[in-house]
Structure formats: structure tokens, C-alpha cells
Write a protein that holds these residues in place. Structure first.
Motif, PDB file in Angstrom:
ATOM      1  N   LEU A  80      29.447   7.501  -2.124  1.00 44.60           N
ATOM      2  CA  LEU A  80      28.918   8.317  -1.791  1.00 44.60           C
ATOM      3  C   LEU A  80      27.706   7.522  -0.832  1.00 44.60           C
ATOM      4  O   LEU A  80      27.339   6.249  -1.215  1.00 44.60           O
ATOM      5  CB  LEU A  80      27.445   9.055  -2.662  1.00 44.60           C
ATOM      6  N   SER A  81      27.354   7.691   0.455  1.00 45.48           N
ATOM      7  CA  SER A  81      26.782   6.509   0.979  1.00 45.48           C
ATOM      8  C   SER A  81      25.336   6.370   0.653  1.00 45.48           C
ATOM      9  O   SER A  81      24.607   7.473   0.045  1.00 45.48           O
ATOM     10  CB  SER A  81      25.898   7.236   2.378  1.00 45.48           C
ATOM     11  N   GLY A  82      24.413   5.902   0.459  1.00 44.77           N
ATOM     12  CA  GLY A  82      22.805   4.989   0.614  1.00 44.77           C
ATOM     13  C   GLY A  82      22.612   5.300  -1.250  1.00 44.77           C
ATOM     14  O   GLY A  82      23.569   5.885  -1.665  1.00 44.77           O
ATOM     15  N   PHE A  83      21.595   4.328  -1.389  1.00 43.75           N
ATOM     16  CA  PHE A  83      20.490   5.348  -2.330  1.00 43.75           C
ATOM     17  C   PHE A  83      20.413   6.885  -2.545  1.00 43.75           C
ATOM     18  O   PHE A  83      20.478   7.013  -2.435  1.00 43.75           O
ATOM     19  CB  PHE A  83      19.428   3.972  -2.515  1.00 43.75           C
ATOM     20  N   GLY A  84      19.798   6.619  -4.016  1.00 43.08           N
ATOM     21  CA  GLY A  84      19.445   8.065  -4.582  1.00 43.08           C
ATOM     22  C   GLY A  84      18.361   7.921  -4.810  1.00 43.08           C
ATOM     23  O   GLY A  84      18.158   7.297  -4.181  1.00 43.08           O
ATOM     24  N   PRO A  85      17.669   9.557  -3.672  1.00 41.88           N
ATOM     25  CA  PRO A  85      16.661   9.558  -2.879  1.00 41.88           C
ATOM     26  C   PRO A  85      15.437   8.970  -3.872  1.00 41.88           C
ATOM     27  O   PRO A  85      14.449   8.559  -3.753  1.00 41.88           O
ATOM     28  CB  PRO A  85      16.911  11.029  -2.893  1.00 41.88           C
ATOM     29  N   PHE A  86      15.167   9.815  -5.505  1.00 41.26           N
ATOM     30  CA  PHE A  86      14.977   8.929  -5.975  1.00 41.26           C
ATOM     31  C   PHE A  86      13.928   7.625  -6.104  1.00 41.26           C
ATOM     32  O   PHE A  86      12.764   6.704  -6.003  1.00 41.26           O
ATOM     33  CB  PHE A  86      14.762   9.606  -7.526  1.00 41.26           C
ATOM     34  N   GLU A  87      15.627   6.701  -6.421  1.00 44.29           N
ATOM     35  CA  GLU A  87      15.316   5.424  -6.271  1.00 44.29           C
ATOM     36  C   GLU A  87      14.858   4.715  -5.233  1.00 44.29           C
ATOM     37  O   GLU A  87      13.617   4.080  -4.824  1.00 44.29           O
ATOM     38  CB  GLU A  87      16.799   4.902  -6.561  1.00 44.29           C
ATOM     39  N   ASN A  88      14.443   5.349  -3.582  1.00 44.54           N
ATOM     40  CA  ASN A  88      14.794   5.192  -2.609  1.00 44.54           C
ATOM     41  C   ASN A  88      13.373   5.117  -2.731  1.00 44.54           C
ATOM     42  O   ASN A  88      11.903   4.265  -1.803  1.00 44.54           O
ATOM     43  CB  ASN A  88      15.180   5.698  -1.274  1.00 44.54           C
ATOM     44  N   LEU A  89      12.660   6.372  -2.536  1.00 37.62           N
ATOM     45  CA  LEU A  89      11.684   6.863  -2.799  1.00 37.62           C
ATOM     46  C   LEU A  89      10.296   6.176  -3.384  1.00 37.62           C
ATOM     47  O   LEU A  89       9.336   5.918  -3.459  1.00 37.62           O
ATOM     48  CB  LEU A  89      11.222   8.605  -2.714  1.00 37.62           C
ATOM     49  N   GLN A  90      10.680   5.276  -4.103  1.00 36.21           N
ATOM     50  CA  GLN A  90       9.508   4.774  -5.841  1.00 36.21           C
ATOM     51  C   GLN A  90       9.629   3.115  -5.086  1.00 36.21           C
ATOM     52  O   GLN A  90       8.996   3.295  -5.216  1.00 36.21           O
ATOM     53  CB  GLN A  90      10.871   4.489  -6.779  1.00 36.21           C
ATOM     54  N   ALA A  91      10.838   2.758  -3.695  1.00 33.84           N
ATOM     55  CA  ALA A  91      10.424   1.412  -3.256  1.00 33.84           C
ATOM     56  C   ALA A  91       9.515   1.756  -2.310  1.00 33.84           C
ATOM     57  O   ALA A  91       8.979   1.410  -1.906  1.00 33.84           O
ATOM     58  CB  ALA A  91      11.632   1.346  -2.476  1.00 33.84           C
ATOM     59  N   ARG A  92       9.041   2.795  -1.453  1.00 31.76           N
ATOM     60  CA  ARG A  92       8.753   3.341  -0.323  1.00 31.76           C
ATOM     61  C   ARG A  92       7.135   3.521  -1.094  1.00 31.76           C
ATOM     62  O   ARG A  92       6.481   3.495  -0.325  1.00 31.76           O
ATOM     63  CB  ARG A  92       9.231   4.501   0.239  1.00 31.76           C
ATOM     64  N   ARG A  93       6.745   4.688  -2.128  1.00 32.30           N
ATOM     65  CA  ARG A  93       5.874   4.290  -3.157  1.00 32.30           C
ATOM     66  C   ARG A  93       4.971   2.874  -3.190  1.00 32.30           C
ATOM     67  O   ARG A  93       4.586   2.609  -3.272  1.00 32.30           O
ATOM     68  CB  ARG A  93       6.669   4.761  -4.525  1.00 32.30           C
ATOM     69  N   MET A  94       5.812   1.967  -3.001  1.00 33.84           N
ATOM     70  CA  MET A  94       5.714   0.202  -3.425  1.00 33.84           C
ATOM     71  C   MET A  94       5.281  -0.404  -2.632  1.00 33.84           C
ATOM     72  O   MET A  94       4.216  -1.362  -2.315  1.00 33.84           O
ATOM     73  CB  MET A  94       6.649  -0.691  -4.261  1.00 33.84           C
ATOM     74  N   ILE A  95       5.456   0.144  -0.992  1.00 33.98           N
ATOM     75  CA  ILE A  95       5.269  -0.433  -0.435  1.00 33.98           C
ATOM     76  C   ILE A  95       4.522  -0.623   1.086  1.00 33.98           C
ATOM     77  O   ILE A  95       3.289  -0.188   1.369  1.00 33.98           O
ATOM     78  CB  ILE A  95       7.050  -1.152   0.495  1.00 33.98           C
ATOM     79  N   GLU A  96       4.518   1.310   1.782  1.00 34.26           N
ATOM     80  CA  GLU A  96       4.036   2.091   2.568  1.00 34.26           C
ATOM     81  C   GLU A  96       2.580   1.955   2.373  1.00 34.26           C
ATOM     82  O   GLU A  96       2.450   2.478   3.693  1.00 34.26           O
ATOM     83  CB  GLU A  96       4.875   3.365   2.390  1.00 34.26           C
ATOM     84  N   PRO A  97       2.408   1.641   0.909  1.00 34.21           N
ATOM     85  CA  PRO A  97       0.512   2.575   1.060  1.00 34.21           C
ATOM     86  C   PRO A  97      -0.216   1.334   1.381  1.00 34.21           C
ATOM     87  O   PRO A  97      -1.089   1.330   1.800  1.00 34.21           O
ATOM     88  CB  PRO A  97       0.390   2.725  -0.397  1.00 34.21           C
ATOM     89  N   GLN A  98       0.394  -0.257   1.416  1.00 30.72           N
ATOM     90  CA  GLN A  98      -0.127  -1.161   1.784  1.00 30.72           C
ATOM     91  C   GLN A  98       0.192  -1.340   3.108  1.00 30.72           C
ATOM     92  O   GLN A  98      -1.139  -1.843   3.643  1.00 30.72           O
ATOM     93  CB  GLN A  98       0.865  -1.717   0.589  1.00 30.72           C
ATOM     94  N   ILE A  99       1.135  -0.865   3.769  1.00 30.95           N
ATOM     95  CA  ILE A  99       2.142  -0.630   4.755  1.00 30.95           C
ATOM     96  C   ILE A  99       0.080   0.024   5.397  1.00 30.95           C
ATOM     97  O   ILE A  99      -0.126  -0.639   6.780  1.00 30.95           O
ATOM     98  CB  ILE A  99       2.866  -0.395   5.777  1.00 30.95           C
ATOM     99  N   ALA A 100      -0.154   1.162   5.105  1.00 30.46           N
ATOM    100  CA  ALA A 100      -1.135   2.302   5.951  1.00 30.46           C
ATOM    101  C   ALA A 100      -2.132   1.535   6.078  1.00 30.46           C
ATOM    102  O   ALA A 100      -2.989   1.440   7.070  1.00 30.46           O
ATOM    103  CB  ALA A 100      -0.612   3.586   5.815  1.00 30.46           C
ATOM    104  N   ALA A 101      -2.295   0.801   5.127  1.00 30.69           N
ATOM    105  CA  ALA A 101      -3.750   0.030   4.613  1.00 30.69           C
ATOM    106  C   ALA A 101      -3.849  -1.351   5.857  1.00 30.69           C
ATOM    107  O   ALA A 101      -5.478  -1.383   6.229  1.00 30.69           O
ATOM    108  CB  ALA A 101      -4.284  -0.563   2.927  1.00 30.69           C
ATOM    109  N   ILE A 102      -3.168  -2.244   5.843  1.00 30.79           N
ATOM    110  CA  ILE A 102      -2.879  -2.912   7.027  1.00 30.79           C
ATOM    111  C   ILE A 102      -3.426  -2.431   7.839  1.00 30.79           C
ATOM    112  O   ILE A 102      -3.465  -2.782   9.158  1.00 30.79           O
ATOM    113  CB  ILE A 102      -1.769  -4.049   6.991  1.00 30.79           C
ATOM    114  N   ALA A 103      -2.154  -2.110   8.543  1.00 29.67           N
ATOM    115  CA  ALA A 103      -2.774  -0.314   9.514  1.00 29.67           C
ATOM    116  C   ALA A 103      -3.828  -0.310  10.238  1.00 29.67           C
ATOM    117  O   ALA A 103      -4.480  -0.583  11.124  1.00 29.67           O
ATOM    118  CB  ALA A 103      -1.696   0.400   9.714  1.00 29.67           C
ATOM    119  N   ALA A 104      -4.473  -0.163   9.261  1.00 26.64           N
ATOM    120  CA  ALA A 104      -6.145   0.724   9.525  1.00 26.64           C
ATOM    121  C   ALA A 104      -6.872  -0.562   9.670  1.00 26.64           C
ATOM    122  O   ALA A 104      -7.732  -0.422  10.462  1.00 26.64           O
ATOM    123  CB  ALA A 104      -6.406   0.811   7.738  1.00 26.64           C
ATOM    124  N   GLN A 105      -6.386  -1.863   9.634  1.00 33.19           N
ATOM    125  CA  GLN A 105      -7.155  -3.025   9.651  1.00 33.19           C
ATOM    126  C   GLN A 105      -6.911  -3.623  11.186  1.00 33.19           C
ATOM    127  O   GLN A 105      -7.506  -4.378  12.242  1.00 33.19           O
ATOM    128  CB  GLN A 105      -6.802  -4.607   9.002  1.00 33.19           C
TER     129      GLN A 105
END
Length: 227
Positions: A80-105
Motif C-alpha cells: 500500500l502506498s503512503g502512510f496511514g491518513p491518521f498517522e499523517n494527520l497527526q504529523a500535520r497537527r504538530m507542524i502546520e499550526p506553527q507554520i501558520a503562526a510564522i506566516a502571520a508574522q
């Protein structure tokens, strides 16, 4: 040696359980029980069960559970291709909120204009009744580009693509009533954009967190219905 994906590890353990204790036609223990037994989250168990279903080892019956269809270990799980969507989403929740905060600056006027353009593209795609995957990806990449950090740009791209290119995500997506979620996810992106445009890092981070939580809820709802 390749690292086993979380769902793949649990899929192998469930396969071993089937081979030792469950004949064809028997019902697997409840999801909650399996999660407790293997010491993982319920989403990981769902991914494992879906992968075994796709490989032909299990049959998932709506509102009933997972039943053994074959006792042969399913090598296809490893393909099967790729990681599981829940596992991938967990990583996104760790990283993307901080990206959004930096983008606002740090977002430039041109980057803000490009983000606004992706929102317009999302609205146009939804009006045609199609998914706005390209515009969605572009929006998240623009946020990462606004951070000024090339590593974050690459990570954002890999995380987003890791979701849509996941074999399990594609299986879930077949049954997900996307028309029910388009308005919510568009509002999520608009809220993120407003916070970035208004130079509010905390609001941008919270808006991204809500967006990813909404995706998680949609995945849980869809997979629960399939279970």
C-alpha cells in the motif's frame, strides 16, 4: 531496513491473531478492545483493519464489524502506498499550526494576494462540484513559503501529498460524502487566511488546528460508518 508504518505493524499483529484464534467467518474483537490489546489508538486500528480489508483478509460490514475473509497473511498490505491518513494527520497537527503562526508574522503582500487567489480557486472548484485539491495544496505551500524556511516548505508538501497519495486515504475518500465537508473546509481556510492577513499568529495557529481537527473528525465519521 524500512521502518514499518504504524498501521502496518498493527495489521501484522491482527493477521497473527486471526491465524491463531479466528476461523474464516468469525468476527474480530471490537475496535476499542483491539486498541487496548495492542496499546495503540483507535484510528491506528481502523487503518490496520482497512488495509487488511483492501488486501482481502477481512470483510468490513457496515454497523456490524470486521469479519475474517481469509487466514492467509496479506502481503499486499506492505504494497500500500503512503502512510496511514491518521498517522499523517497527526504529523500535520504538530507542524502546520506553527507554520501558520510564522506566516502571520512574515507573509508578504504578494504572498497574501496569492493565498486569496487560491481561496477563489477553491470556491470555483466547489461551485463546479469538484474537489479543490490543487488549490488546497497551493494554499498550504504558500503558508510554508511565507515562513521563509525551505525545509518547512518541503515538509508541508510531503505531509499534504502523504495524505492524498495514501492508499488508505483513497479508500476512505471513496465513501466520504465530500459535498458535506466542502463548506466547512473552505471556511477553515478563510479563517486561516484572515488571521494571517491580520498578522495574528496565535489566531492563525488556532485556525489551522481547528481545520486539521475537522479533517480528523471527518475521517473518524466516515470510517465509523464503514465499520
Amino acid at each position: 531496513m524500512p521502518v514499518l508504518r504504524s498501521f502496518e505493524t498493527i495489521a501484522r499483529q491482527i493477521a497473527a491473531l486471526i491465524q491463531s484464534d479466528h476461523p474464516v467467518g468469525s468476527r474480530l474483537p471490537a475496535e476499542r478492545e483491539l486498541a487496548k490489546r495492542f496499546g495503540v489508538s483507535r484510528p491506528t486500528v481502523r487503518e490496520a483493519i482497512l488495509s487488511l480489508q483492501m488486501a482481502g483478509m477481512l470483510e468490513v460490514r457496515k454497523n456490524s464489524g470486521a469479519y475474517v475473509a481469509s487466514r492467509q497473511e496479506a502481503a499486499e498490505v506492505r504494497a500500500l502506498s503512503g502512510f496511514g491518513p491518521f498517522e499523517n494527520l497527526q504529523a500535520r497537527r504538530m507542524i502546520e499550526p506553527q507554520i501558520a503562526a510564522i506566516a502571520a508574522q512574515h507573509a508578504t503582500p504578494m504572498q497574501l494576494a496569492d493565498m486569496a487567489g487560491t481561496l477563489a480557486d477553491m470556491r470555483a472548484d466547489h461551485a463546479r462540484g469538484v474537489e479543490a485539491d490543487a488549490a488546497d495544496l497551493r494554499f498550504h505551500i504558500l503558508l510554508a513559503e511565507a515562513s521563509g524556511n525551505g525545509v518547512l516548505v518541503q515538509m508541508a508538501d510531503q505531509l499534504w501529498r502523504g495524505q492524498i497519495e495514501s492508499g488508505i486515504w483513497q479508500e476512505i475518500h471513496r465513501y466520504m460524502p465530500m459535498e458535506q465537508y466542502r463548506k466547512t473546509w473552505l471556511r477553515d481556510h478563510e479563517a486561516i487566511f484572515r488571521a494571517v492577513e491580520d498578522r495574528k499568529p496565535r489566531a492563525a495557529s488556532l485556525a489551522m488546528t481547528r481545520h486539521l481537527a475537522n479533517i480528523h473528525a471527518a475521517l473518524m465519521t466516515t470510517t465509523a460508518a464503514r465499520r
